[in-house]
Design a protein around this motif. Structure first.
Motif, PDB file in Angstrom:
ATOM      1  N   VAL A 435       0.799  -1.026  -0.166  1.00  0.00           N
ATOM      2  CA  VAL A 435      -0.060  -0.011  -0.099  1.00  0.00           C
ATOM      3  C   VAL A 435       0.814   1.310  -0.007  1.00  0.00           C
ATOM      4  N   ALA A 443      -6.500   4.074   0.422  1.00  0.00           N
ATOM      5  CA  ALA A 443      -5.998   2.939   0.672  1.00  0.00           C
ATOM      6  C   ALA A 443      -5.267   2.928   2.015  1.00  0.00           C
ATOM      7  N   TYR A 483      -7.123  -0.813  -1.291  1.00  0.00           N
ATOM      8  CA  TYR A 483      -5.972  -0.899  -2.291  1.00  0.00           C
ATOM      9  C   TYR A 483      -6.420  -1.328  -3.457  1.00  0.00           C
TER      10      TYR A 483
END
Length: 522
Positions: A435, A443, A483
């Motif tokens: 991430v 995210a 994500y």
């Protein structure tokens, strides 16, 4: 959509190249798979829901067309497509096999359960019992034999330590297996000549729990009887059998007392299969709803002809929600399957990352399929509630996905306790690195909330941890799905719109998950 998402999954291109494939070859494989789904599998899926399976003279009779469809699946190499050619496979990467199975599952999910357990069982034999694999796998690949997973009993479902089925050593080194097993998908059928049951049975005492269990391959040659098949909400085309073992001859796999750990390979692949079932159904529901909305005419100015309902803003919203659900489930399954493939190639970090993802894949592709089927019914309106259209069948079939191969409660505890806390957060850290490397805004914010939630739970009394597990599982899904949605946005076009739709509410859903955790810890 499937290929666009697959190609955007980190690690896939290297796996494709290592298998000697290029984008054109992959596209051709997917084209053939889609054709087989439409021309062969969808007709048997429709027929099976009307005809059901039945027991005659102690044997299960499958619906019309099943035998022929199963042989077609075998002749095209799909039963063991990701296994080594020495075992009858094609050596395809797991993510590509998963991709091809998505249209299969959308067309005939109940039918595919026979090949799914056979594939997972073949992988287990290849890994744990090569001599048995050399005998069984080529026969499985050609559709002559099938394999089941045989664990549950009337008094021992998820609590496998209470299994009572007994294995007694014979003079010739084989074992006599006696007891009753239930919830056995395709435990008996007429599509293949021989069925091998990968069966957990007790070689130790009941007091030893799981440590007294061993794993056996038990062919249905003799000593196995069908007591009944279950009448179920859905999956009418998949015979769910209660089997009685009376001294059936079994071969021990691995060491005595290590049955559950020996079975892990099969369980992992079966859970991956369940996620693929959910993604495939979500895709089919989105396709069905959009097709209907383009054809169905209703509303508009009373002075003019009615318009296709896809022109109505609320229907457009519903279709976008279905598209987003299908896309995010597909992205999750490729993220998980690429990780599984990398782990099998020796990447220990990817094995850890796959273990972190699998409870999410199993749970939320299953829940997503149920939501998608419900959403498709809503778009179709009254027509969706009738059997003239398959949406109501998808709704019934999808409900099992969050139950078998480990209920949602089990997945939550596995995710929080085993994959995060007991594993020193290794999988979570690998995910967090991804991430942060992506620099994805939403995210990253959700990830930071997940990390804070983990700190809050860590060190709490185990009863509170277990109470918080479902909420934490959902928090983990919010982070992972955000994500994946950011990745969809980066692809542009329709996938970007689906990703933005998902991201619009993910932080609010994270708040609900945090509230569930807080209640569990209170």
């Amino acid at each position: 959509m499937i290929l666009d998402i697959l190609n955007a999954t980190p690690g896939w291109a290297a796996q494709r190249d290592a298998a000697g494939l290029d984008e054109m070859a992959v596209a051709q494989i997917m084209e053939e798979a889609t054709k087989l789904a439409e021309e062969v599998l969808k007709p048997v899926g429709d027929t099976a829901d009307a005809q059901h399976c039945r027991v005659e003279n102690g044997r299960v009779i499958t619906p019309e067309g099943y035998k022929e469809a199963y042989q077609t699946l075998a002749e095209n190499g799909w039963i063991l497509a990701d296994m080594d050619p020495d075992f009858g496979g094609m050596g395809l990467p797991i993510p590509l096999v998963l991709a091809a199975n998505m249209p299969f599952e959308g067309a005939a999910q109940p039918f595919l359960m026979a090949s799914g357990s056979s594939r997972a069982g073949s992988h287990l034999l290849a890994e744990r019992a090569p001599e048995l694999a050399a005998e069984w796998c080529p026969k499985v690949a050609e559709g002559a034999w099938t394999i089941t997973i045989c664990i549950s009993e009337p008094d021992a479902g998820s609590d496998v330590g209470r299994i009572r089925t007994k294995a007694t050593l014979n003079d010739d080194g084989s074992y006599a297996i006696s007891g009753t097993k239930c919830w056995i998908s395709f435990g008996d059928h007429d599509m293949a000549a021989r069925i091998g049951h990968l069966c957990l049975a007790r070689t130790g005492t009941l007091e030893e729990g799981t440590r007294g269990l061993s794993l056996f391959l038990v062919p249905n040659d003799e000593g196995i009887f069908v007591e009944r098949i279950e009448e179920k909400l859905g999956l009418a085309g998949s015979p769910t059998c209660v089997l009685r073992f009376e001294g059936a001859k079994g071969t021990l796999i691995g060491e005595p007392g290590r049955g559950l750990s020996q079975l892990f390979t099969m369980i992992e692949l079966m859970r991956l299969q369940v996620g693929g079932q959910g993604a495939g159904l979500a895709q089919e529901c989105a396709r069905l709803a959009r097709s209907y909305a383009q054809d169905r005419k209703q509303g508009g100015s009373p002075k003019a002809s009615p318009v296709p309902i896809i022109q109505h803003p609320d229907v457009q919203r519903q279709l976008l929600a279905l598209d987003a659900q299908a896309a995010i489930a597909t992205a999750l399954m490729f993220e998980a399957s690429v990780s599984v493939q990398a782990g099998k190639a020796g990447d220990a970090d990817m094995t850890t990352y796959a273990a972190f993802l699998l409870p999410l894949a199993k749970t939320f592709c299953g829940e997503g399929a149920s939501e998608s089927a419900s959403g498709a019914i809503q778009v179709l309106g009254g027509a969706g509630y009738t059997r003239e259209w398959p949406a109501e069948r998808y709704y019934r079939d999808a409900r099992i996905l969050t139950i078998y191969e480990g209920t949602t409660g089990m997945q939550g505890q596995d995710f929080l306790i085993r994959r995060v806390l007991n594993d020193e957060r290794k999988g979570l850290k690998l995910f967090a690195d991804r991430v942060r490397a992506s620099e994805a805004g939403v995210a990253l914010r959700v990830l930071e909330r997940l990390e804070a939630l983990t700190d809050q739970i860590d060190g709490q009394d185990m009863s509170k941890v277990m109470a918080a597990a479902d909420g934490y599982l959902r928090a983990g899904w919010c982070a992972v799905s955000a994500y994946l949605a950011e990745r969809l946005v980066a692809q542009g076009g329709d996938l970007a719109e689906a990703g933005r739709f998902w991201l619009a509410t993910v932080e609010a859903r994270m708040g609900v998950a945090e509230a569930q955790v807080a209640y569990g810890l209170s």
